[in-house]
Write an enzyme that holds these catalytic residues in place. Structure first.
Site, PDB file in Angstrom:
ATOM      1  N   CYS A 260       0.787  -1.243   0.000  1.00 35.86           N
ATOM      2  CA  CYS A 260       0.000   0.000   0.000  1.00 35.86           C
ATOM      3  C   CYS A 260       0.814   1.286   0.000  1.00 35.86           C
ATOM      4  O   CYS A 260       0.756   2.067  -0.941  1.00 35.86           O
ATOM      5  CB  CYS A 260      -0.935   0.002   1.205  1.00 35.86           C
ATOM      6  SG  CYS A 260      -2.117  -1.337   1.162  1.00 35.86           S
TER       7      CYS A 260
HETATM    8  N1  LIG Z   1      -2.658  -6.182   1.885  1.00 44.12           N
HETATM    9  C1  LIG Z   1      -3.143  -5.139   2.538  1.00 44.12           C
HETATM   10  O1  LIG Z   1      -2.828  -4.936   3.707  1.00 44.12           O
HETATM   11  C2  LIG Z   1      -4.106  -4.156   1.888  1.00 44.12           C
HETATM   12  C3  LIG Z   1      -4.745  -3.215   2.710  1.00 44.12           C
HETATM   13  C4  LIG Z   1      -5.656  -2.331   2.151  1.00 44.12           C
HETATM   14  C5  LIG Z   1      -5.896  -2.361   0.777  1.00 44.12           C
HETATM   15  N2  LIG Z   1      -5.257  -3.256  -0.017  1.00 44.12           N
HETATM   16  C6  LIG Z   1      -5.591  -3.241  -1.442  1.00 44.12           C
HETATM   17  O2  LIG Z   1      -6.400  -4.370  -1.741  1.00 44.12           O
HETATM   18  C7  LIG Z   1      -6.110  -4.838  -3.063  1.00 44.12           C
HETATM   19  C8  LIG Z   1      -5.707  -6.302  -3.016  1.00 44.12           C
HETATM   20  O3  LIG Z   1      -4.527  -6.441  -2.241  1.00 44.12           O
HETATM   21  P1  LIG Z   1      -4.074  -7.788  -1.583  1.00 44.12           P
HETATM   22  O4  LIG Z   1      -3.029  -7.440  -0.599  1.00 44.12           O
HETATM   23  O5  LIG Z   1      -5.239  -8.600  -1.150  1.00 44.12           O
HETATM   24  O6  LIG Z   1      -3.419  -8.512  -2.864  1.00 44.12           O
HETATM   25  P2  LIG Z   1      -3.015 -10.042  -3.014  1.00 44.12           P
HETATM   26  O7  LIG Z   1      -1.984 -10.115  -4.083  1.00 44.12           O
HETATM   27  O8  LIG Z   1      -2.756 -10.653  -1.673  1.00 44.12           O
HETATM   28  O9  LIG Z   1      -4.353 -10.729  -3.546  1.00 44.12           O
HETATM   29  C9  LIG Z   1      -4.886 -10.508  -4.801  1.00 44.12           C
HETATM   30  C10 LIG Z   1      -5.470 -11.827  -5.302  1.00 44.12           C
HETATM   31  O10 LIG Z   1      -6.100 -11.563  -6.541  1.00 44.12           O
HETATM   32  C11 LIG Z   1      -5.867 -12.649  -7.415  1.00 44.12           C
HETATM   33  N3  LIG Z   1      -6.087 -12.179  -8.768  1.00 44.12           N
HETATM   34  C12 LIG Z   1      -5.276 -11.441  -9.558  1.00 44.12           C
HETATM   35  N4  LIG Z   1      -5.875 -11.189 -10.731  1.00 44.12           N
HETATM   36  C13 LIG Z   1      -7.100 -11.763 -10.672  1.00 44.12           C
HETATM   37  C14 LIG Z   1      -8.174 -11.850 -11.590  1.00 44.12           C
HETATM   38  N5  LIG Z   1      -8.124 -11.282 -12.794  1.00 44.12           N
HETATM   39  N6  LIG Z   1      -9.265 -12.517 -11.186  1.00 44.12           N
HETATM   40  C15 LIG Z   1      -9.330 -13.107  -9.988  1.00 44.12           C
HETATM   41  N7  LIG Z   1      -8.344 -13.057  -9.079  1.00 44.12           N
HETATM   42  C16 LIG Z   1      -7.231 -12.399  -9.424  1.00 44.12           C
HETATM   43  C17 LIG Z   1      -4.465 -13.081  -7.086  1.00 44.12           C
HETATM   44  O11 LIG Z   1      -4.222 -14.427  -7.474  1.00 44.12           O
HETATM   45  C18 LIG Z   1      -4.440 -12.911  -5.560  1.00 44.12           C
HETATM   46  O12 LIG Z   1      -4.836 -14.085  -4.895  1.00 44.12           O
HETATM   47  C19 LIG Z   1      -5.037  -3.921  -3.602  1.00 44.12           C
HETATM   48  O13 LIG Z   1      -5.645  -2.887  -4.322  1.00 44.12           O
HETATM   49  C20 LIG Z   1      -4.405  -3.337  -2.345  1.00 44.12           C
HETATM   50  O14 LIG Z   1      -3.825  -2.077  -2.595  1.00 44.12           O
HETATM   51  C21 LIG Z   1      -4.364  -4.167   0.509  1.00 44.12           C
END
Ligand SMILES: NC(=O)c1ccc[n+]([C@@H]2O[C@H](COP(=O)([O-])OP(=O)(O)OC[C@H]3O[C@@H](n4cnc5c(N)ncnc54)[C@H](O)[C@@H]3O)[C@@H](O)[C@H]2O)c1
Length: 428
Positions: A260
């Site tokens: 993030c």
């Molecule tokens: N990790 C955090 O602490 C956090 C906190 C707040 C916001 N976010 C936001 O949330 C969002 C997701 O982050 P995250 O940390 O969960 O990412 P992540 O990489 O852990 O998870 C994303 C998932 O999406 C899947 N994916 C990718 N493309 C896809 C598609 N076309 N269809 C279906 N699945 C697909 C991936 O395989 C993965 O499992 C981002 O925008 C991030 O900025 C993350």
């Protein structure tokens, strides 16, 4: 209620589990078959998400994972939690959102609610996502289907950060879209904060993350300045935080990490250009934060030099590969930047991290894939010329580190309160 959560990562998985616990039937969709298989077997692949909780929801029949996106036709709501990284030129890469929208569209039914949760710039939901959904489905947002944005506020590794109790901001494309989204989240989340549009909700998330980035940059700058004056910035912050109003502590470190804070503010920077506006605070914070690994290398060089050693040829151990304490998430971790910099200077580099036994393939640092954490014992730790604390995991025994290593560079104030010898610890 039947819902689908697309992207079963750090954000999507805990959210799915929370909805399932609240009585919804949740379909966890992902393109990664390893994750889907593991989840259906009731396993968790994220350290801070308890496998027993996943197993319980799988067993109850309220949660299952799948790669079959046609099943979107069966659900009343779709929540999208896919990655939003930066590309090589540090510009927003919303291709995961757009591709997800294209996959969802052909299966979208009248009356379905689609909510985006991925962090992104204002306008993504009501412009970019809306466009692909409408084009691929032939349906109209706000009339035929509902559209909303609700940012995630996950704080991995913080036991008091629980999905159900963190207030959730929600913005709808129309008042009816907002109403539907409030009904959905109201099932699983205690406090909701409705705002007037998707854009306000998107902008709220960017304010939150920019706030952190800017404040971390401030303490990082003060760390360098105060160190030159012989003042310990951590002692200063601990004193300042006793002020009961108008102050909030932020802590310096070896650079920014995680999915993030190093990334999201630049989504705003990019979008601001479209309006002819500059984001000078964000740029300056980014500049200071990305210079931190160089400062840490500089301090390590001084520490080695003090023992008549050079970086070139030294054995350097990076302690902590994850970007923050007590998690196994190594995305955007400054530890990799430090490892690269020491390697470039001819050092022999190794790492220790109890939560990252082996380095997986990463997009930014593929050359480290396959490397294993060293074992934690006197003989191994003593064999390094310097140990650099990049992440202060609680599981590490810092007194043993003090007993086993002659030269410690501490970028996290992890050695505070530990019995050490004069000249042994270099704050960085
Ligand atoms: N990790 C955090 O602490 C956090 C906190 C707040 C916001 N976010 C936001 O949330 C969002 C997701 O982050 P995250 O940390 O969960 O990412 P992540 O990489 O852990 O998870 C994303 C998932 O999406 C899947 N994916 C990718 N493309 C896809 C598609 N076309 N269809 C279906 N699945 C697909 C991936 O395989 C993965 O499992 C981002 O925008 C991030 O900025 C993350």
């Amino acid at each position: 209620m039947n819902i689908a959560v697309i992207g079963q990562g750090y954000v999507g998985l805990p959210l799915s589990i929370q909805f399932a616990r609240s009585g919804a039937t949740v379909l966890g969709l992902d393109i990664d078959n390893h994750k889907v298989d593991a989840l259906n077997q009731g396993k968790s692949y994220i350290r801070h998400i308890d496998a027993a909780t996943v197993a319980e929801q799988v067993k109850s029949g309220r949660f299952s994972a799948s790669m079959d996106f046609r099943r979107i036709a069966e659900v009343a709501a779709v929540i999208i939690c896919v990655p939003t990284p930066l590309n090589k030129n540090r510009e927003p890469d919303i291709s995961y959102i757009v591709n997800t929208g294209k996959t969802v569209a052909p299966h979208l039914q009248k009356g379905t609610l689609v909510v985006l949760e991925s962090t992104t710039y204002p306008g993504t939901t009501d412009e970019d996502l809306r466009e692909v959904l409408e084009k691929g489905s032939g349906l109209k947002a706000g009339t035929d289907f509902h559209l909303a944005f609700s940012p995630e506020r996950e704080d991995p590794g913080n036991p008091s950060s629980v999905v159900a109790t963190i207030p959730k901001v929600v913005g709808g494309f129309t008042p009816e879209c907002l109403k539907r989204a409030m009904q959905l989240y109201g099932m699983a989340i205690k406090t909701l904060v409705p705002v007037s549009s998707c854009r306000v909700a998107e902008a709220t998330k960017l304010l939150e993350n920019t706030f952190r980035s800017v404040n971390i940059a401030l303490v990082n700058e003060l760390k360098v300045v105060y160190s030159a004056m012989g003042i310990d910035v951590w002692e200063v912050i601990n004193a300042a935080k006793t002020k009961p109003f108008g102050f909030m502590p932020f802590y310096p470190g070896p650079g920014l990490g995680g999915h993030c804070i190093p990334i999201d503010p630049f989504y705003l920077t990019w979008k601001a250009r479209e309006y002819g506006e500059n984001t000078r605070f964000i740029e300056l914070a980014g500049e200071i934060n990305t210079a931190m690994p160089d400062y840490v290398v500089h301090r390590t060089t001084d520490a080695l030099n003090d023992g008549k050693k050079s970086v070139n040829g030294s054995r350097i151990l990076i302690l902590g590969l994850a970007y923050k304490p007590d998690v196994d998430d190594d995305r955007e971790s400054p530890s990799y930047v430090l490892m690269n910099k020491f390697k470039e200077r001819g050092a022999e580099v190794a790492y220790y991290d109890p939560f990252v036994p082996i380095i997986r393939l990463t997009r930014e640092h593929p050359h480290w894939a396959g490397m294993r954490s060293v074992v934690w014992n006197r003989e191994t730790i003593n064999g390094f010329d310097a140990v650099l604390i990049a992440t202060n995991h609680k599981a590490v025994n810092y007194q043993e580190l003090a007993d086993w290593s002659a030269c410690i560079i501490d970028s996290r104030n992890a050695m505070a309160g530990i019995k050490t010898k004069a000249g042994q610890v270099w704050k960085a």
